[in-house]
Every structure is written in C-alpha cells, then in structure tokens.
Design a protein around this motif. Structure first.
Motif, PDB file in Angstrom:
ATOM      1  N   LEU A   1       4.615  -0.660  -7.471  1.00 27.45           N
ATOM      2  CA  LEU A   1       5.023   0.088  -6.284  1.00 27.45           C
ATOM      3  C   LEU A   1       5.959   1.222  -6.662  1.00 27.45           C
ATOM      4  N   THR A   2       6.871   0.973  -7.598  1.00 25.32           N
ATOM      5  CA  THR A   2       7.792   2.014  -8.048  1.00 25.32           C
ATOM      6  C   THR A   2       7.034   3.092  -8.801  1.00 25.32           C
ATOM      7  N   GLU A   3       6.108   2.717  -9.666  1.00 28.31           N
ATOM      8  CA  GLU A   3       5.312   3.695 -10.398  1.00 28.31           C
ATOM      9  C   GLU A   3       4.502   4.551  -9.439  1.00 28.31           C
TER      10      GLU A   3
ATOM     11  N   THR B   1      -5.264  -3.402  -7.277  1.00 25.33           N
ATOM     12  CA  THR B   1      -5.776  -4.763  -7.286  1.00 25.33           C
ATOM     13  C   THR B   1      -4.656  -5.787  -7.325  1.00 25.33           C
ATOM     14  N   GLN B   2      -3.536  -5.445  -7.971  1.00 27.29           N
ATOM     15  CA  GLN B   2      -2.391  -6.343  -8.006  1.00 27.29           C
ATOM     16  C   GLN B   2      -1.145  -5.525  -7.715  1.00 27.29           C
ATOM     17  N   THR B   3      -0.432  -5.885  -6.676  1.00 30.56           N
ATOM     18  CA  THR B   3       0.769  -5.154  -6.299  1.00 30.56           C
ATOM     19  C   THR B   3       1.990  -5.899  -6.807  1.00 30.56           C
ATOM     20  N   THR B   4       2.786  -5.204  -7.605  1.00 30.37           N
ATOM     21  CA  THR B   4       4.042  -5.751  -8.089  1.00 30.37           C
ATOM     22  C   THR B   4       5.136  -4.749  -7.760  1.00 30.37           C
TER      23      THR B   4
ATOM     24  N   ALA C   1       2.730  -7.636   7.437  1.00 29.47           N
ATOM     25  CA  ALA C   1       1.911  -6.848   6.510  1.00 29.47           C
ATOM     26  C   ALA C   1       0.604  -6.356   7.120  1.00 29.47           C
ATOM     27  N   GLN C   2      -0.011  -7.161   7.979  1.00 25.93           N
ATOM     28  CA  GLN C   2      -1.313  -6.786   8.552  1.00 25.93           C
ATOM     29  C   GLN C   2      -1.223  -5.539   9.421  1.00 25.93           C
TER      30      GLN C   2
ATOM     31  N   TRP D   1       5.643  -0.899   2.469  1.00 23.16           N
ATOM     32  CA  TRP D   1       5.946  -1.608   3.717  1.00 23.16           C
ATOM     33  C   TRP D   1       5.319  -3.005   3.723  1.00 23.16           C
ATOM     34  N   ARG D   2       4.061  -3.119   3.267  1.00 24.86           N
ATOM     35  CA  ARG D   2       3.406  -4.437   3.245  1.00 24.86           C
ATOM     36  C   ARG D   2       4.174  -5.411   2.359  1.00 24.86           C
ATOM     37  N   SER D   3       4.691  -4.922   1.252  1.00 22.16           N
ATOM     38  CA  SER D   3       5.458  -5.765   0.335  1.00 22.16           C
ATOM     39  C   SER D   3       6.817  -6.131   0.924  1.00 22.16           C
TER      40      SER D   3
END
Length: 184
Positions: free
Chosen positions: A17-19, A10-13, A104-105, A96-98
């Motif tokens: 991403l690393t986790e 729900t929230q990408t940080t 990103a799309q 990749w999106r980040s």
C-alpha cells in the motif's frame, strides 16, 4: 480517453500500500481517466437526507458544461459552477479497505461520489488554480478541495469517515469548467 479499470493487487500488505503511493509527490503532468461517473439525487442509505453521492460509471462520451456532467445531479450545490466536477484518486480505495476493514465492501471506485476517477492525480500534486485538459475538448480549473461532510460517515458505515478523510488529506477536489465539451 477511457481505459480498463485498475487491476487490484493480488496480495495487499502495508508495504504494498505504501509503495502504491511512492509517486504521489511527483508533479502532475498527465493521467488516464479511468471512469466518468454521474448519478441522480436519492436518499442517503438509512436516512431521509438527499444526496448525489451515488454515481454510476458512464460509457461513451459524456457532455460537460459549466454545471458539470450531463445527467449528474447535486443535492445541495445545484448551479455552483465552482463545484461542477469532483475528482478522487482511485489509489486511495485499497488503503481505505485496509484501514476500515469493517466497511471494506463500501470502498469501491466512485463511492466517494466523484465524477472523475484516475489513479495519479491526488491532493499532493494538484493545486487550487491548476488548469487541466481532459481529452481533446474539456478544460477545467481546480477550484477548491472537497469539504467532507457527515454523509461520508453514512455512506461508508464508519462513524468518523468524514474526519478521517480530512485528517488524512484524502478528500478529493472540485473543478470549475473553463471550456466544455465531451469526455470519456
């Protein structure tokens, strides 16, 4: 085995991403096949160069032979039994999106042209020569890493995508089919 598509966080940080990659170095034992994908050769977006990178998710059993998935076409490697199937790790897509926000799309499941989508198998825990069973019938052997080419730059509208994929070790890999059958 077919499973539900992976849920997006729900929230990408940067931390999430690393986790998301914490278990990437754990030896591979099993994974869930999220999708089987096939496609026809068509011109690459914006170019007249033929490509088999555009693939759609298949429903139900898909026949696999020494040449790959039934109904899948390859532009420049038809008949290459050492590149019968391509596998890519789905957990790379949020990264990749980040990292490539302007494109990103384009980073959706299957957009690297993979036939097989799963979330755990990756370049750190899969080795050339590994033999893997897919479902009850199919047996494959890792034959070589994917060598990213210029087509990734066009597919993702990112100038250095091919180089980035290689430099970051997110290329995917190919299988030769040891024993064919149906997968899903």
């Amino acid at each position: 085995m077919l499973s539900a598509p992976l849920a997006r966080p729900t929230q990408t940080t940067a931390q999430s991403l690393t986790e998301n990659l914490d278990d990437f170095d754990t030896p591979f034992q099993e994974d869930v096949l999220v999708q089987v994908r096939t496609g026809k050769v068509k011109a690459l977006d914006g170019l007249s160069v033929p490509s088999g990178i555009y693939k759609d998710a298949r429903q139900g059993p898909v026949k696999v032979t020494s040449l790959g998935c039934d109904g899948d076409e390859h532009a420049f490697r038809p008949g290459d039994v050492d590149k019968a199937l391509m596998h890519y790790c789905s957990r790379y897509y949020p990264l990749w999106r980040s990292e490539q926000a302007q494109s990103a799309q384009h980073f959706t499941l299957g957009s690297f042209g993979e036939n097989l989508v799963s979330s755990r198998a990756n370049e750190r825990n899969i080795c050339i020569g590994d033999v893997i069973s897919i479902g009850e019938e199919v047996l494959v052997q890792v034959s070589e890493p994917r060598g990213p080419c210029f087509k990734l730059n066009h597919r993702f509208a990112a100038k250095n995508m091919s180089r980035l994929s290689q430099d970051l070790g997110r290329t995917g890999w190919y299988y030769r089919v040891v024993r064919g059958g149906d997968i899903q």
